[in-house]
Scaffold this motif. Sequence first.
Motif, mmCIF file in Angstrom:
data_model
loop_
_atom_site.group_PDB
_atom_site.id
_atom_site.type_symbol
_atom_site.label_atom_id
_atom_site.label_comp_id
_atom_site.label_asym_id
_atom_site.label_seq_id
_atom_site.Cartn_x
_atom_site.Cartn_y
_atom_site.Cartn_z
ATOM 1 N N PHE A 61 -91.295 -57.067 -32.551
ATOM 2 C CA PHE A 61 -90.306 -58.183 -33.446
ATOM 3 C C PHE A 61 -89.609 -57.508 -34.498
ATOM 4 C CE2 PHE A 61 -89.170 -61.571 -36.387
ATOM 5 C CZ PHE A 61 -88.336 -62.254 -35.636
ATOM 6 N N TYR A 62 -90.511 -56.858 -35.523
ATOM 7 C CA TYR A 62 -89.740 -56.236 -36.780
ATOM 8 C C TYR A 62 -89.292 -55.099 -36.254
ATOM 9 C CZ TYR A 62 -93.686 -58.747 -39.305
ATOM 10 O OH TYR A 62 -94.363 -59.785 -40.168
ATOM 11 N N LEU A 63 -89.313 -54.279 -35.361
ATOM 12 C CA LEU A 63 -88.327 -53.255 -35.125
ATOM 13 C C LEU A 63 -87.110 -53.902 -34.654
ATOM 14 C CD1 LEU A 63 -90.699 -50.798 -33.220
ATOM 15 C CD2 LEU A 63 -89.366 -50.544 -35.374
ATOM 16 N N ILE A 64 -86.938 -54.840 -33.819
ATOM 17 C CA ILE A 64 -85.604 -55.456 -33.506
ATOM 18 C C ILE A 64 -84.866 -56.027 -34.624
ATOM 19 C CG2 ILE A 64 -84.843 -57.585 -32.252
ATOM 20 C CD1 ILE A 64 -87.006 -57.172 -30.102
ATOM 21 N N TYR A 65 -85.893 -56.604 -35.634
ATOM 22 C CA TYR A 65 -85.059 -57.164 -36.873
ATOM 23 C C TYR A 65 -84.612 -56.111 -37.614
ATOM 24 C CZ TYR A 65 -84.237 -59.781 -41.147
ATOM 25 O OH TYR A 65 -83.533 -60.371 -42.137
ATOM 26 N N VAL A 66 -85.202 -54.986 -37.770
ATOM 27 C CA VAL A 66 -84.852 -53.920 -38.501
ATOM 28 C C VAL A 66 -83.590 -53.293 -37.809
ATOM 29 C CG1 VAL A 66 -85.329 -51.386 -39.288
ATOM 30 C CG2 VAL A 66 -87.129 -53.196 -39.328
ATOM 31 N N VAL A 67 -83.540 -52.997 -36.508
ATOM 32 C CA VAL A 67 -82.043 -52.741 -35.958
ATOM 33 C C VAL A 67 -81.027 -53.702 -36.130
ATOM 34 C CG1 VAL A 67 -81.193 -52.261 -33.756
ATOM 35 C CG2 VAL A 67 -83.493 -51.256 -34.270
ATOM 36 N N PHE A 68 -81.395 -55.091 -36.224
ATOM 37 C CA PHE A 68 -80.392 -55.920 -36.422
ATOM 38 C C PHE A 68 -79.896 -55.990 -37.730
ATOM 39 C CE2 PHE A 68 -79.621 -60.352 -38.153
ATOM 40 C CZ PHE A 68 -78.431 -60.758 -37.663
ATOM 41 N N GLY A 69 -80.730 -55.461 -38.918
ATOM 42 C CA GLY A 69 -80.443 -55.406 -40.202
ATOM 43 C C GLY A 69 -79.431 -54.343 -40.426
ATOM 44 N N ILE A 70 -79.521 -53.294 -39.607
ATOM 45 C CA ILE A 70 -78.758 -51.882 -39.740
ATOM 46 C C ILE A 70 -77.488 -52.230 -39.243
ATOM 47 C CG2 ILE A 70 -78.659 -49.649 -38.655
ATOM 48 C CD1 ILE A 70 -81.621 -49.342 -38.703
ATOM 49 N N LEU A 71 -77.345 -52.827 -38.110
ATOM 50 C CA LEU A 71 -76.416 -53.289 -37.424
ATOM 51 C C LEU A 71 -75.554 -54.172 -38.440
ATOM 52 C CD1 LEU A 71 -77.174 -54.031 -33.974
ATOM 53 C CD2 LEU A 71 -76.143 -51.895 -34.610
ATOM 54 N N ILE A 72 -75.892 -54.923 -39.047
ATOM 55 C CA ILE A 72 -75.101 -56.066 -39.921
ATOM 56 C C ILE A 72 -74.687 -55.339 -41.082
ATOM 57 C CG2 ILE A 72 -75.564 -57.835 -41.731
ATOM 58 C CD1 ILE A 72 -75.453 -59.214 -38.878
ATOM 59 N N TYR A 73 -75.302 -54.343 -41.494
ATOM 60 C CA TYR A 73 -75.109 -53.376 -42.553
ATOM 61 C C TYR A 73 -73.897 -52.551 -42.349
ATOM 62 C CZ TYR A 73 -74.828 -49.498 -46.061
ATOM 63 O OH TYR A 73 -74.129 -48.835 -47.284
ATOM 64 N N ILE A 74 -73.648 -52.069 -41.131
ATOM 65 C CA ILE A 74 -72.750 -51.092 -40.709
ATOM 66 C C ILE A 74 -71.482 -52.172 -40.539
ATOM 67 C CG2 ILE A 74 -71.765 -49.689 -38.620
ATOM 68 C CD1 ILE A 74 -74.711 -48.784 -38.340
ATOM 69 N N ALA A 75 -71.718 -53.391 -39.998
ATOM 70 C CA ALA A 75 -70.471 -54.204 -39.541
ATOM 71 C C ALA A 75 -69.801 -54.889 -40.606
ATOM 72 C CB ALA A 75 -70.980 -55.139 -38.531
ATOM 73 N N MET A 76 -70.772 -55.135 -41.638
ATOM 74 C CA MET A 76 -70.199 -55.987 -42.925
ATOM 75 C C MET A 76 -70.748 -55.589 -43.993
ATOM 76 S SD MET A 76 -70.946 -59.843 -41.107
ATOM 77 C CE MET A 76 -69.932 -60.595 -42.383
ATOM 78 N N GLY A 77 -71.804 -55.192 -44.217
ATOM 79 C CA GLY A 77 -72.583 -54.951 -45.709
ATOM 80 C C GLY A 77 -71.935 -53.756 -46.301
ATOM 81 N N ARG A 78 -71.625 -52.722 -45.404
ATOM 82 C CA ARG A 78 -71.364 -51.064 -46.057
ATOM 83 C C ARG A 78 -69.783 -51.442 -46.615
ATOM 84 N NH1 ARG A 78 -70.929 -46.070 -42.253
ATOM 85 N NH2 ARG A 78 -69.631 -47.630 -41.205
ATOM 86 N N SER A 79 -68.876 -52.095 -46.068
ATOM 87 C CA SER A 79 -67.453 -52.119 -46.698
ATOM 88 C C SER A 79 -67.346 -53.187 -47.893
ATOM 89 C CB SER A 79 -66.701 -52.548 -45.375
ATOM 90 O OG SER A 79 -67.011 -53.749 -44.941
ATOM 91 N N ALA A 80 -68.398 -54.019 -47.840
ATOM 92 C CA ALA A 80 -68.359 -55.072 -48.974
ATOM 93 C C ALA A 80 -69.362 -54.553 -49.951
ATOM 94 C CB ALA A 80 -68.910 -56.568 -48.530
ATOM 95 N N GLN A 81 -70.003 -53.439 -49.837
ATOM 96 C CA GLN A 81 -70.785 -52.878 -51.031
ATOM 97 C C GLN A 81 -71.876 -53.879 -51.300
ATOM 98 O OE1 GLN A 81 -67.847 -51.358 -53.809
ATOM 99 N NE2 GLN A 81 -67.977 -49.555 -52.741
ATOM 100 N N VAL A 82 -72.526 -54.546 -50.395
ATOM 101 C CA VAL A 82 -73.415 -55.692 -50.904
ATOM 102 C C VAL A 82 -74.860 -55.128 -51.458
ATOM 103 C CG1 VAL A 82 -72.743 -57.120 -49.191
ATOM 104 C CG2 VAL A 82 -74.575 -55.571 -48.663
ATOM 105 N N ILE A 83 -75.213 -53.719 -51.038
ATOM 106 C CA ILE A 83 -76.294 -53.171 -51.849
ATOM 107 C C ILE A 83 -75.692 -51.699 -52.220
ATOM 108 C CG2 ILE A 83 -78.106 -54.323 -50.707
ATOM 109 C CD1 ILE A 83 -78.421 -51.766 -48.826
ATOM 110 N N SER A 84 -76.434 -50.999 -53.470
ATOM 111 C CA SER A 84 -76.164 -49.558 -53.630
ATOM 112 C C SER A 84 -77.534 -48.816 -53.297
ATOM 113 C CB SER A 84 -75.868 -49.580 -55.111
ATOM 114 O OG SER A 84 -74.784 -50.370 -55.349
ATOM 115 N N PHE A 85 -77.221 -47.480 -53.276
ATOM 116 C CA PHE A 85 -78.255 -46.434 -52.966
ATOM 117 C C PHE A 85 -78.753 -45.726 -54.326
ATOM 118 C CE2 PHE A 85 -77.011 -47.709 -48.906
ATOM 119 C CZ PHE A 85 -77.908 -48.080 -48.124
#
Length: 481
Positions: free
Chosen positions: A144-168
Amino acid sequence: MCFFNRAIIALSITGTIITVAQSGFTSIEYKVIWILPLIYTLVYISFFQAIFRNRDIRITSIILAILLFLKAVLNPVLISLAGPDYIGKRYIPLSNDMISLSIYVSAYEIITVSFFVFILSIILKGDNQEEIKKEWKLKGSKLFYLIYVVFGILIYIAMGRSAQVISFFVLSINDGHVPIENTLLLLVRQIIVTAIIIAFLLVVNYSKLKYERTKSKIYINIAIIAAIVNIGIIVGDRRSVQIFTAILSIWILIKLYRLSMKKIVFSILLTTVIIFSLMTLFRWGAYSQGSYSAVLNETEFSIASLADYSQVYFGGPDSIATSLTFAENVGLDFKNLMFDFGRTIFGLNFLLRENMYLTSEMYNLFLYDGNQKNGQLIFGTSYGYIFFGFIGAPIIILLNTTISIILEKLFRKTSSYEFAYLFGYCLLRMALNLLTNTPTIMTVITQQLATLGLIIIVARIFAKKYNGFNNSNITNPISIR
C-alpha cells in the motif's frame, strides 16, 4: 542533565547580573527588563530541576526551559548590552507603559507555566525505568505504501512540478517564492510531501533489514542519503520544517545504527545547516538582490541587530507590546477567537478560508498598512492577554504545553516507524513553538494528523487484512527513550 542544569543556572545568574548592572545604561523603555532573567533564574531553580526527573515529559520540559531562557535571559541581556540608544524592533510607535506591561505580563507567564508543568510532573508520574524495549516495526502494508508513493510521484509530475509546490534543497532566486493560496494545490502539495515521508520510511526499513542480513555499511549510507533527500524537500519558505525533519531523521537512524552515530549526525547536521543558511539568506533578500552572496556581503551583525532578531523570534518586549497595541486599535472579540481555532482544523479550514480574517492576518495588515497578511507572529503571551486579559494571559502557553505533553506521551508509547515519525513531527512542531499562539501551530499539526495519519491507518488495515503484505514479522527491539 547535570551539565545542562549547571549551564542554565550559571548563564541565568550571569544574565541577571549583567541586566542589573547595565540598568543604568539601558534605554529608558527597558528599565525593568532585569525582572525577566531574575524571575527565570528563581523558577528554574525552584521548579525545573524537579520537573526534569519525570522522564515521560522530558522533551517538552527541556524545550520549554530553553525557549523561556532565550526569551527571558538572552533577549534581555542583548537589549541591555545594546546601550541607551537602542530603539528596539518597531513597526509602529510603542509607548513606554506598553513595553513595561509586556515585560510584566511575560514575567507572570513564566511563573505560571513553570508552576503548571511542575504540578503536571507530579501528577503524571513516569515509570523512571532506564530502558523500555519495544519491537520496532514498519507496521503498515508495504505494498500500500509503495502504491501511494507512486501515486505521489504521478501527482507531482502531472500538477506539482509546473506549479512549483515544493523546492529541492534551495529556493530559486530567479523564480522567488509565492505562497500557495489555491486549495487544490495545497492538497497536491500535502499528497507529495506525505509520499516523500513514506518513501523515506520505506527506504529506512529496507536498509535496516538488508544491513541485519549482510552487515554491509552501504545500507547505512543509503539510509543517510534518504534522510538527506527528505530534509532537502522545501515546503514554502519556513525553515522550521528542515529542523523538525533533521531531528527526526537523526533520532530514527541513531536508534537503528547506533555504532554509526557520528557519521549520521555529521551528515544530517551539515546538510541541514547548509539548507537552513541558504533559506535564511533568501528571506533576508537574496531574491530581490539576485544573489545569495550579495546578501551575505551586505549583512552586518551588531548587538542591536541581534537584539532585534531575538525580539522577533523569541517574543521580546517589543513583539508583545506591538500586538497589544494592535488589539487596542482593532476591535476583537470571542468570535475572532473561535474563528482562529476553527481554521486550525484540517478540512474545516478550507471551508472557513474566505469567511473573515484570522487575528494573525489582521495583525499583519495592521502592521504593513494593508499590504500583506503574513510576516509577523502574535506570541502566546499577547494572544492570551488580548482575549483573556492580564490574569488569563498565560492560558495559551499552558494549552500549548498540555498538547505537547500529550503528543510526547503518544510518541513514547508507539512502536512503529510510521507513528513515531507522525507523533514526533507533531511533537516537535508544538514543543518548539510553545511561545506562539496555538492556532498558528495547530493548523499544521491537524493537517499532518489528517493526511499522514490517515495513510498510516489505511496501511495498517491493509496489513492486517492481507497477511502476505504484513511486514511485522521482522522486528528490532530498541529503546524508545
